[in-house]
Design an enzyme around this catalytic site. Structure first.
Site, PDB file in Angstrom:
ATOM      1  N   MET A  25      53.800  69.505  36.912  1.00  0.00           N
ATOM      2  CA  MET A  25      52.762  69.569  37.946  1.00  0.00           C
ATOM      3  C   MET A  25      53.445  69.597  39.318  1.00  0.00           C
ATOM      4  O   MET A  25      52.839  69.238  40.328  1.00  0.00           O
ATOM      5  CB  MET A  25      51.814  68.378  37.840  1.00  0.00           C
ATOM      6  CG  MET A  25      51.090  68.352  36.497  1.00  0.00           C
ATOM      7  SD  MET A  25      49.415  67.686  36.572  1.00  0.00           S
ATOM      8  CE  MET A  25      49.715  66.042  37.127  1.00  0.00           C
TER       9      MET A  25
ATOM     10  N   LEU B 208      58.822  68.037  41.976  1.00  0.00           N
ATOM     11  CA  LEU B 208      59.937  67.922  41.028  1.00  0.00           C
ATOM     12  C   LEU B 208      60.977  66.905  41.491  1.00  0.00           C
ATOM     13  O   LEU B 208      61.264  66.801  42.675  1.00  0.00           O
ATOM     14  CB  LEU B 208      60.596  69.295  40.835  1.00  0.00           C
ATOM     15  CG  LEU B 208      59.654  70.407  40.351  1.00  0.00           C
ATOM     16  CD1 LEU B 208      60.424  71.718  40.184  1.00  0.00           C
ATOM     17  CD2 LEU B 208      58.968  70.020  39.038  1.00  0.00           C
TER      18      LEU B 208
ATOM     19  N   HIS C 299      62.787  66.090  36.113  1.00  0.00           N
ATOM     20  CA  HIS C 299      62.345  67.450  35.756  1.00  0.00           C
ATOM     21  C   HIS C 299      63.565  68.381  35.630  1.00  0.00           C
ATOM     22  O   HIS C 299      63.619  69.223  34.733  1.00  0.00           O
ATOM     23  CB  HIS C 299      61.423  68.029  36.834  1.00  0.00           C
ATOM     24  CG  HIS C 299      60.127  67.300  37.000  1.00  0.00           C
ATOM     25  ND1 HIS C 299      59.853  66.521  38.086  1.00  0.00           N
ATOM     26  CD2 HIS C 299      59.017  67.256  36.210  1.00  0.00           C
ATOM     27  CE1 HIS C 299      58.636  66.013  37.977  1.00  0.00           C
ATOM     28  NE2 HIS C 299      58.110  66.441  36.847  1.00  0.00           N
TER      29      HIS C 299
ATOM     30  N   GLN D  69      43.042  66.868  33.922  1.00  0.00           N
ATOM     31  CA  GLN D  69      43.590  65.583  33.498  1.00  0.00           C
ATOM     32  C   GLN D  69      43.403  64.487  34.550  1.00  0.00           C
ATOM     33  O   GLN D  69      43.949  63.399  34.408  1.00  0.00           O
ATOM     34  CB  GLN D  69      45.058  65.727  33.080  1.00  0.00           C
ATOM     35  CG  GLN D  69      46.032  66.093  34.174  1.00  0.00           C
ATOM     36  CD  GLN D  69      47.387  66.487  33.606  1.00  0.00           C
ATOM     37  OE1 GLN D  69      47.541  67.553  33.007  1.00  0.00           O
ATOM     38  NE2 GLN D  69      48.382  65.632  33.767  1.00  0.00           N
TER      39      GLN D  69
ATOM     40  N   GLU E  96      60.589  61.797  27.773  1.00  0.00           N
ATOM     41  CA  GLU E  96      60.151  60.631  26.991  1.00  0.00           C
ATOM     42  C   GLU E  96      59.525  59.557  27.881  1.00  0.00           C
ATOM     43  O   GLU E  96      58.912  58.623  27.392  1.00  0.00           O
ATOM     44  CB  GLU E  96      61.343  60.028  26.242  1.00  0.00           C
ATOM     45  CG  GLU E  96      61.742  60.819  25.022  1.00  0.00           C
ATOM     46  CD  GLU E  96      62.822  60.121  24.220  1.00  0.00           C
ATOM     47  OE1 GLU E  96      63.426  59.157  24.736  1.00  0.00           O
ATOM     48  OE2 GLU E  96      63.061  60.560  23.081  1.00  0.00           O
ATOM     49  N   LYS E  97      59.692  59.689  29.182  1.00  0.00           N
ATOM     50  CA  LYS E  97      59.087  58.731  30.130  1.00  0.00           C
ATOM     51  C   LYS E  97      57.582  58.633  29.851  1.00  0.00           C
ATOM     52  O   LYS E  97      57.023  57.554  29.813  1.00  0.00           O
ATOM     53  CB  LYS E  97      59.368  59.227  31.547  1.00  0.00           C
ATOM     54  CG  LYS E  97      58.487  58.697  32.614  1.00  0.00           C
ATOM     55  CD  LYS E  97      59.036  57.417  33.160  1.00  0.00           C
ATOM     56  CE  LYS E  97      58.189  56.777  34.213  1.00  0.00           C
ATOM     57  NZ  LYS E  97      57.071  57.515  34.719  1.00  0.00           N
ATOM     58  N   ASP E  98      56.934  59.793  29.669  1.00  0.00           N
ATOM     59  CA  ASP E  98      55.506  59.809  29.315  1.00  0.00           C
ATOM     60  C   ASP E  98      55.426  59.899  27.794  1.00  0.00           C
ATOM     61  O   ASP E  98      55.110  60.946  27.220  1.00  0.00           O
ATOM     62  CB  ASP E  98      54.807  60.996  29.981  1.00  0.00           C
ATOM     63  CG  ASP E  98      54.811  60.851  31.483  1.00  0.00           C
ATOM     64  OD1 ASP E  98      54.296  59.847  31.980  1.00  0.00           O
ATOM     65  OD2 ASP E  98      55.377  61.728  32.168  1.00  0.00           O
TER      66      ASP E  98
ATOM     67  N   SER F 135      60.455  58.636  38.529  1.00  0.00           N
ATOM     68  CA  SER F 135      59.045  59.014  38.516  1.00  0.00           C
ATOM     69  C   SER F 135      58.652  59.469  39.913  1.00  0.00           C
ATOM     70  O   SER F 135      59.185  58.942  40.906  1.00  0.00           O
ATOM     71  CB  SER F 135      58.214  57.787  38.114  1.00  0.00           C
ATOM     72  OG  SER F 135      56.871  57.964  38.497  1.00  0.00           O
TER      73      SER F 135
ATOM     74  N   ARG G 228      56.120  58.665  41.251  1.00  0.00           N
ATOM     75  CA  ARG G 228      55.445  57.519  41.877  1.00  0.00           C
ATOM     76  C   ARG G 228      56.409  56.555  42.565  1.00  0.00           C
ATOM     77  O   ARG G 228      55.970  55.724  43.351  1.00  0.00           O
ATOM     78  CB  ARG G 228      54.665  56.734  40.835  1.00  0.00           C
ATOM     79  CG  ARG G 228      53.541  57.544  40.282  1.00  0.00           C
ATOM     80  CD  ARG G 228      52.706  56.719  39.386  1.00  0.00           C
ATOM     81  NE  ARG G 228      51.625  57.514  38.854  1.00  0.00           N
ATOM     82  CZ  ARG G 228      50.613  57.012  38.200  1.00  0.00           C
ATOM     83  NH1 ARG G 228      50.538  55.714  38.015  1.00  0.00           N
ATOM     84  NH2 ARG G 228      49.674  57.784  37.734  1.00  0.00           N
TER      85      ARG G 228
HETATM   86  O1  PAF Z   1      53.531  65.471  32.579  1.00  0.00           O
HETATM   87  C1  PAF Z   1      52.977  66.290  33.348  1.00  0.00           C
HETATM   88  O2  PAF Z   1      53.502  66.593  34.426  1.00  0.00           O
HETATM   89  C2  PAF Z   1      51.643  66.906  32.947  1.00  0.00           C
HETATM   90  O3  PAF Z   1      50.853  65.995  32.263  1.00  0.00           O
HETATM   91  C3  PAF Z   1      51.793  68.231  32.164  1.00  0.00           C
HETATM   92  C4  PAF Z   1      52.480  67.988  30.825  1.00  0.00           C
HETATM   93  C5  PAF Z   1      52.591  69.215  32.981  1.00  0.00           C
HETATM   94  C6  PAF Z   1      50.409  68.822  31.879  1.00  0.00           C
HETATM   95  O4  PAF Z   1      49.722  69.090  33.038  1.00  0.00           O
END
Ligand code: PAF
Length: 280
Positions: free
Chosen positions: A32, A35, A39, A63, A151-153, A188, A190
């Site tokens: 998203m 970066l 990423h 989302q 794996e963070k998410d 992150s 955040r």
């Molecule tokens: O982890 C993210 O950045 C988002 O949830 C993703 C996988 C790009 C989907 O929008």
């Protein structure tokens, strides 16, 4: 190598089918934007798994919950593109919302199993359906051979693995280990909201997860180890949403002694919600 930006599904397909015709494999790294090093690590790993990589940058409205402010999500297209160019990324897909969700759009992917584990889904009920819908579309649009996620998410990764299997999508979903600061803090987008002292405090999540994992490896019950970690985080000033041990792939509460376990935590530090997880 010159980085190419495409904004339509048609142009994305043109580029990836050219690669396929040349016998080249392709990886996709869905993002998203905003970066960071985490990423870029996904991009580097993607190029170990495939000849070419496409990075998608799309802030997915589906989302976000009603109380979450989509317009406040950090966006810096120029910086993101410059970072990807430095990594020799050949293709970036940056569609607008109309391209992904045209006015008559009426279909979505509804996920269950790991998506209903009572972890992130408890706090963001529509989140994983939104993620699964856009990720399934990106998989189909790109025709990529593999896709990489951090794996963070961790719950998101398990949801996407399950979804790709259940929908027979011909793509390999690869999880990449969490990038961390030297302090252990998981990278992150955040973290930018944390003050200097909160950045220091925030390392408590990883440290407590590690201590809990060590206790479990040493024979302690998972539940008592994670409870102790939650208590310690509260003492450190966190408002804890959960610290829990789950089956590493289904994310269900473990039923036997010999299941592979993952420890997962989510906690607030001031106004910032942090998540992290580690293997036992
Ligand atoms: O982890 C993210 O950045 C988002 O949830 C993703 C996988 C790009 C989907 O929008």
């Amino acid at each position: 190598m010159k980085l190419k930006i495409v904004r339509t599904i048609e142009n994305l397909r043109e580029e990836t089918s050219l690669w396929r015709r040349e016998g080249l494999t392709c990886a996709i790294v869905p993002t998203m934007g905003a970066l960071h090093e985490g990423h870029l690590q996904l991009v580097r790993r993607a190029l170990e798994h495939a000849d070419k990589v496409v990075v998608s940058i799309f802030v997915n409205p589906k989302q976000f919950g009603v109380t979450e402010d989509l317009s406040r999500y950090p966006r810096d297209e120029d910086k993101d593109v410059a970072l990807l160019a430095q990594e020799n990324v050949p293709l970036v897909f940056m569609p607008n919302a109309q391209q992904i969700y045209p006015a008559e759009f009426a279909t979505s992917v509804q996920v269950s199993g790991p998506a209903k584990a009572g972890l992130e889904d408890k706090f963001r009920p529509q989140f994983f359906d939104g993620v699964a819908t856009v990720v399934a579309k990106l998989f189909i649009q790109s025709g990529a051979d593999c896709a990489l996620f951090g794996e963070k998410d961790y719950q998101q990764l398990q949801v996407i693995k399950r979804m790709a299997k259940d929908l027979d999508l011909p793509i390999k979903v690869i999880g990449v280990a969490t990038e961390r600061e030297a302090s252990g803090l998981a990278l992150s987008s955040r973290n930018r909201y944390l003050t200097k002292s909160e950045l220091q405090q925030a390392t408590g999540i990883y440290k407590n997860l590690q201590q809990a994992a060590e206790k479990i490896r040493g024979g302690s019950k998972a539940q008592s180890a994670t409870r102790a970690a939650a208590r310690s985080l509260t003492t450190l000033g966190f408002k804890v949403d959960y610290v829990t041990a789950r089956n590493a792939s289904t994310l269900a509460v473990p039923q036997t002694e010999d299941e592979p376990l993952r420890l997962l935590a989510a906690a607030w530090l001031g106004k910032t919600r942090l998540i992290d997880n580690i293997a036992v």
